[in-house]
Enzyme design. Sequence first.
Site, PDB file in Angstrom:
ATOM      1  N   CYS A 230       0.784  -1.098   0.045  1.00  0.00           N
ATOM      2  CA  CYS A 230       0.067  -0.032   0.010  1.00  0.00           C
ATOM      3  C   CYS A 230       0.948   1.127   0.046  1.00  0.00           C
ATOM      4  O   CYS A 230       2.055   1.194  -0.783  1.00  0.00           O
ATOM      5  CB  CYS A 230      -1.102   0.037   1.218  1.00  0.00           C
ATOM      6  N   ARG A 236      -3.233  -1.595   5.104  1.00  0.00           N
ATOM      7  CA  ARG A 236      -3.929  -2.458   4.090  1.00  0.00           C
ATOM      8  C   ARG A 236      -3.159  -3.487   3.698  1.00  0.00           C
ATOM      9  O   ARG A 236      -3.839  -4.833   3.734  1.00  0.00           O
ATOM     10  CB  ARG A 236      -4.294  -1.464   3.015  1.00  0.00           C
TER      11      ARG A 236
END
Length: 484
Positions: A230, A236
């Site tokens: 990410c 994430r």
Amino acid sequence: MSETTPSTTTVSNVETEYLEINSKNAWGILDQYIRDECSNYNYSCEESKKPENRTFNRYRDVSPYDHTRIILKRGPCDYINANLVRMDRANRQYILTQGPLPNTAGHFWLMVWEQNSKAIIMLNKVIEKNRLKCHQYWPQENLSDQTMMYPDVDLKVEYISKTSSSDYTTRTLRLTDVETNESRDILHFHYTTWPDFGVPQSPTAFLRFLADVRHSGALDQNVGPPIVHCSAGIGRSGTFCLVDTCLVLVEENGLNSVNVREVLLEMRKSRMGLIQTPDQLRFSYAAIIEGSKQLPLNNVNVDNNDVDTNHYDIVNNIINSSIEDDDEPPPLPPPRGESLTRSMMSDNSPSPSTENENTVSNPPNKPLPTEPPGGINSNSIGVANHVNEQNANASSQSTSDGENSFQTNSPPSSPDSKNELRRRRMEKKERLDAQVREMKRRQKESEDWQKLKRSLFSPLSLGLGAAIVGGGVLAIYGYLYLRG
């Protein structure tokens, strides 16, 4: 299923934990517990601190552990901000890394080549909330020149094709070793609707993405580990890997065999700070629960764009996840990694502070947020005061969230400018006051956590009629299930 209400006979341990934590709104406490546990890890990051490597880090506080860092074999240096995360129980391995910088894009592709990776899993957009979060490291299809050269590592990247869905794009890119003329096709899975420090719109959409990645063979053992990134390569990226690993374990041993908290703690031994917010932690549980109802995940119809029944809405009492519009500020984010924990600053700015794409030597224009692991004390407040004073003095310094910097105007001298300066000082005072309030809240949270620890194994009741019977075993908080 015609009815989406979970049956009392089918509620799993993971779902029981989810329901209990959610009913008490205790995701922040669980998130803090995991941070406290990880504060006991004693892993070094010496390579990232070397002067010649500092400019290769996107964020000052996110560094690769030395014992799992990826070592480049050729090119100008052997350093890249990336770690190998091995989950042997699930026969899974991933390479988690930051979004490439302009001066590390060649290193990134060299890592893809040397690790024999079949796919790149990109979970951020290049620009988010008007901030550059990742260098454009692959050729765009709408340009006349669909080739990018990286002479520092003797590699060439060509655009071949792409397919798009509502939440992600899948590209095929051809990576060529210029010296040997050997080529490989690399899949580029780009999830485009996952906000920074946020969560996907629903587990169903995310699980379609994961099913597509699995179906491609990118996660198989006969190819190199996928490159997952990410912006920082922890929030994430950590969520993706946690959900995938847990669903592998669920498929092999059943949902009741999985302790999500223990899996996350194990993953954090390979790369710091995986999963950054309580909402990302909550979403991980929800996606695991929903995914367990769709196994084998490879059979999910990834082309189905209809609205599906979403068990997450049921177990979550249809509480919306904290996805934010691009115009709206996200919740106050926790630190990107461990070093920020020591700086004791917080900020209510619309998005987290980022480093200059070309240098990390200049301090950011706004204080970086942190989350103290062990409560607060007078020294912490003193450090916060000192940092805020420094930021007040540096408010007229140049800043950059992208590849170009700019200079602010000279210090104000007109009455209007003096009013503006007074307003800025008031804003900084308000931020400091908010920071003190936040630390007090975390102190209370820490005290609440100590109380919860003392009540470990005390029975708790569950809504929805869920019960776990036998041998006096009753439903308790999943994150307190320390002996499980």
